[in-house]
Design an enzyme around this catalytic site. Structure first.
Site, PDB file in Angstrom:
ATOM      1  N   CYS A  70      -1.432 -43.847  -8.248  1.00  0.00           N
ATOM      2  CA  CYS A  70      -2.189 -44.406  -7.139  1.00  0.00           C
ATOM      3  C   CYS A  70      -3.183 -45.209  -8.044  1.00  0.00           C
ATOM      4  O   CYS A  70      -4.081 -46.075  -7.111  1.00  0.00           O
ATOM      5  CB  CYS A  70      -2.847 -43.549  -6.344  1.00  0.00           C
ATOM      6  SG  CYS A  70      -3.761 -42.075  -7.250  1.00  0.00           S
TER       7      CYS A  70
ATOM      8  N   ASP B 208      -5.858 -44.103  -9.590  1.00  0.00           N
ATOM      9  CA  ASP B 208      -7.072 -43.399  -9.646  1.00  0.00           C
ATOM     10  C   ASP B 208      -7.266 -42.789 -10.806  1.00  0.00           C
ATOM     11  O   ASP B 208      -6.238 -42.536 -11.744  1.00  0.00           O
ATOM     12  CB  ASP B 208      -7.062 -42.318  -8.591  1.00  0.00           C
ATOM     13  CG  ASP B 208      -7.414 -42.856  -7.218  1.00  0.00           C
ATOM     14  OD1 ASP B 208      -7.425 -44.060  -7.236  1.00  0.00           O
ATOM     15  OD2 ASP B 208      -7.274 -41.988  -6.246  1.00  0.00           O
TER      16      ASP B 208
ATOM     17  N   CYS C 283     -10.241 -41.389  -4.780  1.00  0.00           N
ATOM     18  CA  CYS C 283     -10.266 -41.158  -3.425  1.00  0.00           C
ATOM     19  C   CYS C 283     -11.142 -40.042  -3.065  1.00  0.00           C
ATOM     20  O   CYS C 283     -11.514 -39.341  -3.995  1.00  0.00           O
ATOM     21  CB  CYS C 283      -8.770 -41.017  -2.865  1.00  0.00           C
ATOM     22  SG  CYS C 283      -8.200 -39.272  -3.565  1.00  0.00           S
TER      23      CYS C 283
ATOM     24  N   CYS D 206      -4.060 -35.084  -5.690  1.00  0.00           N
ATOM     25  CA  CYS D 206      -5.507 -35.621  -6.304  1.00  0.00           C
ATOM     26  C   CYS D 206      -6.142 -34.594  -7.301  1.00  0.00           C
ATOM     27  O   CYS D 206      -7.001 -34.844  -8.202  1.00  0.00           O
ATOM     28  CB  CYS D 206      -6.254 -35.755  -5.206  1.00  0.00           C
ATOM     29  SG  CYS D 206      -5.479 -37.158  -4.031  1.00  0.00           S
TER      30      CYS D 206
HETATM   31 FE1  FES Z   1      -5.107 -41.038  -6.136  1.00  0.00          FE
HETATM   32 FE2  FES Z   1      -6.088 -39.147  -4.686  1.00  0.00          FE
HETATM   33  S1  FES Z   1      -4.867 -40.911  -4.042  1.00  0.00           S
HETATM   34  S2  FES Z   1      -6.090 -39.440  -6.534  1.00  0.00           S
END
Ligand code: FES
Length: 143
Positions: A52, A54, A77, A121
């Site tokens: 993602c 992140d 997120c 996550c």
């Molecule tokens: Fe990437 Fe939550 S969607 S860590």
């Protein structure tokens, strides 16, 4: 009637996620956000989730085998921020040995759960903690 779902109102396509009060609290008021300066940093890690994009950075100050200061920054997120925040709360004051045993389930349980498709996550914070502690252990062996 004030219902946006009625005909002509806005619509959304994806699932509606239900977060616990604890997740919402840690997302909107994350604990231990920030950075430690170089003199206070005994361990550091920067971890990304390639799925993602992140990211989480974690700083630890360790005194007498115990985490006595922890800070984090997360570019992610609500799941990443809330679990990162809870991870720092759980890690603060723990021995290096105890903190090294944390799992993502420990973090999720402390938050009262997290939607199934957001469980990945919670790995960010735990991976960052383990990576930072591994680096700390290796640095100590070199000294
Ligand atoms: Fe990437 Fe939550 S969607 S860590």
């Amino acid at each position: 009637m004030n219902d946006d779902r009625r005909e002509g109102g806005p619509s959304w396509s994806g699932p509606v996620l239900f977060y616990t009060d604890a997740v919402i609290d840690h997302f909107t008021n994350p604990r231990n956000v920030g950075e430690l300066d170089e003199a206070d940093t005994d361990a550091f890690a920067r971890i990304g989730d390639p799925g993602c994009g992140d990211e989480m950075m974690l700083w630890l100050r360790i005194r007498d085998g115990r985490i006595d200061k922890v800070r984090f920054r997360s570019f992610g997120c609500p799941g990443a921020i809330s679990t990162g925040s809870m991870l720092t709360v759980l890690a603060d004051g723990r021995t290096v040995e105890d903190a090294g045993k944390f799992s993502d389930d420990d973090v999720v349980d402390a938050l009262g759960g997290i939607p199934e498709n957001k469980k990945h996550c919670s790995l960010l914070g735990v991976k960052a903690l383990r990576t930072a502690l591994e680096g700390y252990g290796q640095a100590k062996m070199v000294r």
